[in-house]
Design an enzyme around this catalytic site. Structure first.
Site, short mmCIF file in Angstrom:
data_model
loop_
_atom_site.label_atom_id
_atom_site.label_comp_id
_atom_site.label_asym_id
_atom_site.label_seq_id
_atom_site.Cartn_x
_atom_site.Cartn_y
_atom_site.Cartn_z
N ARG A 262 0.85 -1.18 0.00
CA ARG A 262 0.00 0.00 0.00
C ARG A 262 0.89 1.23 0.00
O ARG A 262 2.04 1.19 0.46
CB ARG A 262 -0.91 0.02 1.23
N LYS B 9 -2.38 -2.81 8.15
CA LYS B 9 -3.41 -2.30 9.04
C LYS B 9 -3.26 -2.91 10.43
O LYS B 9 -3.03 -4.11 10.56
CB LYS B 9 -4.79 -2.61 8.47
N HIS C 70 -4.24 2.55 -5.54
CA HIS C 70 -4.10 1.11 -5.28
C HIS C 70 -3.83 0.31 -6.55
O HIS C 70 -3.72 -0.92 -6.49
CB HIS C 70 -5.38 0.58 -4.63
N ARG D 201 -0.88 -2.17 -6.55
CA ARG D 201 -1.15 -3.28 -5.63
C ARG D 201 -2.14 -4.26 -6.27
O ARG D 201 -1.95 -5.48 -6.19
CB ARG D 201 -1.71 -2.72 -4.32
N HIS E 62 -3.83 -9.60 3.79
CA HIS E 62 -5.27 -9.65 4.05
C HIS E 62 -5.55 -10.57 5.23
O HIS E 62 -5.00 -11.67 5.33
CB HIS E 62 -6.01 -10.18 2.82
N TYR F 139 -9.79 -10.78 -6.41
CA TYR F 139 -8.84 -10.69 -7.52
C TYR F 139 -8.98 -11.86 -8.47
O TYR F 139 -8.55 -11.78 -9.62
CB TYR F 139 -7.41 -10.62 -6.98
#
Length: 321
Positions: free
Chosen positions: A157, A187, A259, A262, A285, A294
């Site tokens: 990111r 995150k 993004h 990515r 994730h 994806y």
């Protein structure tokens, strides 16, 4: 409560939102419009008091929003969701104020907007973008190329890339062509280790040896990998500006978002045969469900493989040959 009473109650709710909740005039106008349409809908069905409203009426109103009528076009999921939120807010207010014994809208959920598939560039488009980021041999050009190579080569990111410190890099040996690894913090400060390809490593080498020292010399010193013209850590906004500039140079401005690299990283890995759970780990994730979006982006690749491999997918001419 009469129809007039319903409208007075709606006015009371809007006053509550403005005075007690501090909602903006823009939001209040939208809610007033949505609730006004709802009250017209109820009146057309003979509903003259809040006590007469049932859950089925609220659900019917939602369906009405989505199909439209002679006076209103069908609403998109996002607009219909906003209207339902307004209706739910009104009924919650009436129930709390004791105007109605219960809340008929409590179990009616707003429609979920369709989840947009992430955009991804082709391999050729990524190459064009990266080439456009390295115009010249200035420190800024070396930095921007290294930044974009890390974003694409590691699936980072933008915030993760600008947060990189020198201690987060473990570069491979140039003589054997290995790229090394990079430590990213996602995150919730969740740490992950991601391999780095030789292109990203080569660009980082050029930046760290020939570009970064020139900029850090003007500042007080920082552990940041990517720095600005004053020697301080590069901001997310400045990183996005670098991406946007490269996109404009390459003619890809309309298809590139913060993004995009990515997304392209994940899509190209899956196209190349990577397992979705491996891609999940590389992206950081928490759930594989997030990564699975994806797999939809790679549908074109599946079609190509199917067309080449399945005997009944081939053209007649190829089958006869």
């Amino acid at each position: 409560m009469s129809r007039t009473g319903l409208r007075l109650a709606a006015d009371g709710w809007l006053d509550h939102l403005r005075v007690e909740r501090g909602r903006s005039e823009h939001t209040l106008r939208a809610y007033r419009r949505d609730v006004g349409r709802y009250l017209d809908f109820l009146a057309a069905r003979g509903i003259t008091s809040a006590e007469q409203v049932r859950e089925g009426h609220v659900s019917e109103f939602l369906a009405h929003l989505r199909t439209g009528d002679a006076d209103h076009p069908p609403l998109a999921a996002t607009s219909a969701a906003r209207a339902v939120v307004a209706v739910r807010g009104l009924h919650t207010f009436l129930a709390l104020e004791g105007e109605t014994p219960d809340d008929p809208a409590r179990e009616v959920s707003p429609p979920t907007p369709p989840r947009r598939l992430p955009s991804a560039l082709s391999v050729d488009e990524v190459h064009r973008l990266l080439q456009a980021a390295s115009v010249g041999d200035t420190p800024a050009a070396l930095r921007d190329r290294a930044l974009l190579e890390v974003l694409y080569g590691c699936g980072a990111r933008v915030g993760e890339a600008v947060a990189l410190d020198l201690d987060d890099l473990e570069l491979g040996r140039a003589e054997d062509g290995t790229g090394g690894v990079v430590r990213l913090f996602g995150k919730g400060r969740k740490e992950r280790i991601v391999p780095m390809g030789r292109y990203a490593r080569a660009s980082l080498d050029a930046w760290l040896v020939r570009g970064r020292p020139e900029l850090v010399r003007t500042g007080r010193g920082t552990p940041a990998v990517f720095v600005n013209a004053r020697g301080g850590r590069l901001s997310r906004q400045s990183a996005w500006t670098a991406i946007k500039t490269a996109a404009e140079r390459s003619g890809l401005a309309s298809t590139v978002s913060p993004h995009t690299l990515r997304h392209s990283f994940a899509t190209h890995l899956l196209d190349g045969g990577a397992d979705v759970r491996v891609v999940q780990e590389l992206l950081g994730h928490a759930s594989v469900t997030t990564t699975q979006i994806y797999t939809h982006v790679s549908t074109q690749r599946l079609r190509e493989v199917y067309a080449q491999a399945h005997p009944r997918a081939r053209s007649a001419a190829r089958q006869e040959g």
